[in-house]
Scaffold this motif. Structure first.
Motif, mmCIF file in Angstrom:
data_model
loop_
_atom_site.group_PDB
_atom_site.id
_atom_site.type_symbol
_atom_site.label_atom_id
_atom_site.label_comp_id
_atom_site.label_asym_id
_atom_site.label_seq_id
_atom_site.Cartn_x
_atom_site.Cartn_y
_atom_site.Cartn_z
ATOM 1 N N ALA A 147 -6.249 81.711 -9.498
ATOM 2 C CA ALA A 147 -7.413 81.376 -10.313
ATOM 3 C C ALA A 147 -8.198 80.225 -9.704
ATOM 4 C CB ALA A 147 -6.967 81.024 -11.730
ATOM 5 N N ILE A 148 -7.497 79.235 -9.163
ATOM 6 C CA ILE A 148 -8.172 78.082 -8.579
ATOM 7 C C ILE A 148 -8.896 78.475 -7.299
ATOM 8 C CG2 ILE A 148 -7.771 75.828 -7.503
ATOM 9 C CD1 ILE A 148 -5.609 75.388 -9.660
ATOM 10 N N SER A 149 -8.335 79.394 -6.535
ATOM 11 C CA SER A 149 -9.043 79.906 -5.361
ATOM 12 C C SER A 149 -10.349 80.573 -5.768
ATOM 13 C CB SER A 149 -8.163 80.912 -4.605
ATOM 14 O OG SER A 149 -7.084 80.276 -3.980
ATOM 15 N N ALA A 150 -10.322 81.290 -6.888
ATOM 16 C CA ALA A 150 -11.541 81.942 -7.384
ATOM 17 C C ALA A 150 -12.602 80.912 -7.729
ATOM 18 C CB ALA A 150 -11.214 82.793 -8.605
ATOM 19 N N ILE A 151 -12.197 79.836 -8.394
ATOM 20 C CA ILE A 151 -13.137 78.778 -8.766
ATOM 21 C C ILE A 151 -13.695 78.099 -7.521
ATOM 22 C CG2 ILE A 151 -13.323 76.541 -9.914
ATOM 23 C CD1 ILE A 151 -13.095 79.030 -11.785
ATOM 24 N N PHE B 101 -13.654 71.060 -8.222
ATOM 25 C CA PHE B 101 -14.508 72.236 -8.272
ATOM 26 C C PHE B 101 -14.657 72.848 -9.659
ATOM 27 C CE2 PHE B 101 -12.891 72.055 -3.909
ATOM 28 C CZ PHE B 101 -14.081 72.051 -3.202
ATOM 29 N N GLY B 102 -13.620 72.789 -10.487
ATOM 30 C CA GLY B 102 -13.662 73.463 -11.777
ATOM 31 C C GLY B 102 -14.690 72.885 -12.726
ATOM 32 N N PHE B 103 -14.679 71.579 -12.899
ATOM 33 C CA PHE B 103 -15.623 70.951 -13.822
ATOM 34 C C PHE B 103 -17.060 71.105 -13.312
ATOM 35 C CE2 PHE B 103 -11.587 68.893 -14.688
ATOM 36 C CZ PHE B 103 -11.560 68.864 -16.082
ATOM 37 N N ALA B 104 -17.224 70.972 -12.012
ATOM 38 C CA ALA B 104 -18.562 71.126 -11.436
ATOM 39 C C ALA B 104 -19.070 72.554 -11.599
ATOM 40 C CB ALA B 104 -18.532 70.743 -9.958
ATOM 41 N N LEU B 105 -18.180 73.538 -11.419
ATOM 42 C CA LEU B 105 -18.617 74.934 -11.529
ATOM 43 C C LEU B 105 -18.996 75.277 -12.961
ATOM 44 C CD1 LEU B 105 -19.061 77.673 -10.159
ATOM 45 C CD2 LEU B 105 -16.692 78.247 -10.753
ATOM 46 N N GLU B 106 -18.219 74.825 -13.937
ATOM 47 C CA GLU B 106 -18.582 75.122 -15.327
ATOM 48 C C GLU B 106 -19.945 74.523 -15.662
ATOM 49 O OE1 GLU B 106 -16.987 74.840 -19.954
ATOM 50 O OE2 GLU B 106 -15.697 74.111 -18.325
ATOM 51 N N SER B 107 -20.178 73.287 -15.243
ATOM 52 C CA SER B 107 -21.481 72.657 -15.480
ATOM 53 C C SER B 107 -22.600 73.444 -14.807
ATOM 54 C CB SER B 107 -21.469 71.224 -14.947
ATOM 55 O OG SER B 107 -20.546 70.426 -15.650
ATOM 56 N N LEU B 108 -22.340 73.912 -13.605
ATOM 57 C CA LEU B 108 -23.333 74.683 -12.855
ATOM 58 C C LEU B 108 -23.665 75.996 -13.554
ATOM 59 C CD1 LEU B 108 -25.001 75.333 -10.308
ATOM 60 C CD2 LEU B 108 -22.887 76.127 -9.243
ATOM 61 N N LEU B 109 -22.625 76.703 -14.018
ATOM 62 C CA LEU B 109 -22.868 77.991 -14.672
ATOM 63 C C LEU B 109 -23.607 77.815 -15.992
ATOM 64 C CD1 LEU B 109 -19.522 79.922 -14.002
ATOM 65 C CD2 LEU B 109 -21.608 79.806 -12.624
ATOM 66 N N GLY C 21 -14.762 80.662 -17.920
ATOM 67 C CA GLY C 21 -13.440 81.058 -18.409
ATOM 68 C C GLY C 21 -13.072 82.460 -17.960
ATOM 69 N N GLY C 22 -14.068 83.352 -17.937
ATOM 70 C CA GLY C 22 -13.811 84.721 -17.507
ATOM 71 C C GLY C 22 -13.404 84.794 -16.055
ATOM 72 N N ILE C 23 -14.106 84.059 -15.187
ATOM 73 C CA ILE C 23 -13.756 84.052 -13.765
ATOM 74 C C ILE C 23 -12.320 83.558 -13.592
ATOM 75 C CG2 ILE C 23 -14.210 82.920 -11.550
ATOM 76 C CD1 ILE C 23 -17.201 82.942 -12.306
ATOM 77 N N SER D 131 -11.827 71.527 -19.233
ATOM 78 C CA SER D 131 -10.993 70.467 -19.815
ATOM 79 C C SER D 131 -9.741 71.051 -20.452
ATOM 80 C CB SER D 131 -11.795 69.681 -20.858
ATOM 81 O OG SER D 131 -12.925 69.055 -20.283
ATOM 82 N N PHE D 132 -9.903 72.156 -21.174
ATOM 83 C CA PHE D 132 -8.764 72.798 -21.834
ATOM 84 C C PHE D 132 -7.775 73.332 -20.806
ATOM 85 C CE2 PHE D 132 -6.797 76.713 -23.485
ATOM 86 C CZ PHE D 132 -6.087 76.181 -24.554
ATOM 87 N N ILE D 133 -8.274 74.023 -19.794
ATOM 88 C CA ILE D 133 -7.401 74.586 -18.757
ATOM 89 C C ILE D 133 -6.649 73.467 -18.040
ATOM 90 C CG2 ILE D 133 -7.378 75.765 -16.517
ATOM 91 C CD1 ILE D 133 -9.752 77.444 -17.565
ATOM 92 N N PHE D 134 -7.362 72.407 -17.697
ATOM 93 C CA PHE D 134 -6.746 71.282 -16.983
ATOM 94 C C PHE D 134 -5.640 70.646 -17.816
ATOM 95 C CE2 PHE D 134 -6.464 66.890 -15.538
ATOM 96 C CZ PHE D 134 -6.480 67.022 -14.161
ATOM 97 N N ALA D 135 -5.946 70.329 -19.073
ATOM 98 C CA ALA D 135 -4.967 69.666 -19.933
ATOM 99 C C ALA D 135 -3.767 70.566 -20.210
ATOM 100 C CB ALA D 135 -5.629 69.253 -21.252
ATOM 101 N N LEU D 136 -4.013 71.842 -20.482
ATOM 102 C CA LEU D 136 -2.924 72.776 -20.785
ATOM 103 C C LEU D 136 -2.020 72.961 -19.573
ATOM 104 C CD1 LEU D 136 -1.718 74.743 -22.874
ATOM 105 C CD2 LEU D 136 -3.190 76.514 -21.901
ATOM 106 N N THR D 137 -2.611 73.118 -18.403
ATOM 107 C CA THR D 137 -1.825 73.352 -17.193
ATOM 108 C C THR D 137 -0.987 72.129 -16.827
ATOM 109 O OG1 THR D 137 -3.524 74.873 -16.378
ATOM 110 C CG2 THR D 137 -1.931 74.050 -14.776
ATOM 111 N N VAL D 138 -1.591 70.961 -16.880
ATOM 112 C CA VAL D 138 -0.848 69.736 -16.566
ATOM 113 C C VAL D 138 0.260 69.516 -17.582
ATOM 114 C CG1 VAL D 138 -0.993 67.219 -16.424
ATOM 115 C CG2 VAL D 138 -2.757 68.631 -15.350
ATOM 116 N N GLY D 139 -0.071 69.653 -18.872
ATOM 117 C CA GLY D 139 0.918 69.413 -19.920
ATOM 118 C C GLY D 139 2.099 70.363 -19.857
#
Length: 211
Positions: free
Chosen positions: A129-133, A76-84, A97-99, A13-21
């Protein structure tokens, strides 16, 4: 729903909001735009400018660039964080966050070395970074169905390779200031880090295809 995202996937959520903003703000602020872009010539020669590696991943060239990356991150990002988190507990937030951050940095290193003597070269975008996610998620759920243009069904692993194929093509043909080379190295970083954190994921991935 917004509070659920913030509570359950705070890093995404933080990455998404910061990047868009920051991307939207930079669209109308050329001075900030210039300061945040990656300039390999400068970064290679001045360690105090290494922060450009991070800041360049928080801004985008235009609306289409931003939308493409943020739609991919959203899926993919929100789903991956939930998965981890489901796999590792609260430390899963840190893993996510590290990935993202490690891939953002490592995906730019080849570009810095390649363009270190090219004063006129700049790049920007969160694509590495998004490719990594994206590829980290695919290791866990390669057959998850996505709907391109909300109508065309496609498995996640197919989408991933199409995404990477486009990025490789664009790195050789596009002249748009976007660091397309970072996609490949970001994807590799995501795969390696995920395998290091969860060695069993390779067996799991193979089992999805009957191996």
């Amino acid at each position: 729903m917004l509070t659920d995202y913030i509570q359950n996937t705070p890093i995404a959520s933080f990455i998404f909001a910061l990047t868009v903003g920051l991307s939207i703000y930079a669209f109308s602020n050329p001075q900030l735009y210039g300061k945040m872009m990656l300039h390999p010539y400068t970064v290679y020669r001045d360690r105090s400018k290494w922060g450009m590696i991070i800041t360049s991943g928080l801004i985008h060239k235009d609306w289409s660039h931003l939308l493409f990356n943020m739609i991919t991150f959203y899926f993919f990002g929100f789903a991956l964080e939930s998965l981890l988190v489901a796999q590792s507990g609260p430390i899963g937030h840190l893993y996510f966050g590290g990935i993202y951050v490690i891939a953002l940095v490592l995906s730019d290193i080849p570009t810095i070395l390649q363009q270190k003597d090219n004063y006129g070269y700049n790049s920007l975008g969160a694509s590495g970074a998004i490719s990594a996610i994206l590829f980290s998620f695919i290791l866990f759920y390669p057959k998850t169905m996505l709907y391109i243009f909300f109508a065309i069904p496609i498995p996640a692993f197919v989408f991933g390779f199409l995404y990477l194929g486009y990025c490789i093509w664009a790195s050789k043909n596009a002249r748009d200031g976007i660091n397309h080379d970072a996609h490949l190295f970001g994807a590799l970083t995501g795969l390696v880090l995920t395998i290091l954190l969860y060695p069993w994921v390779l067996t799991h991935f193979a089992s999805q295809f009957g191996f």
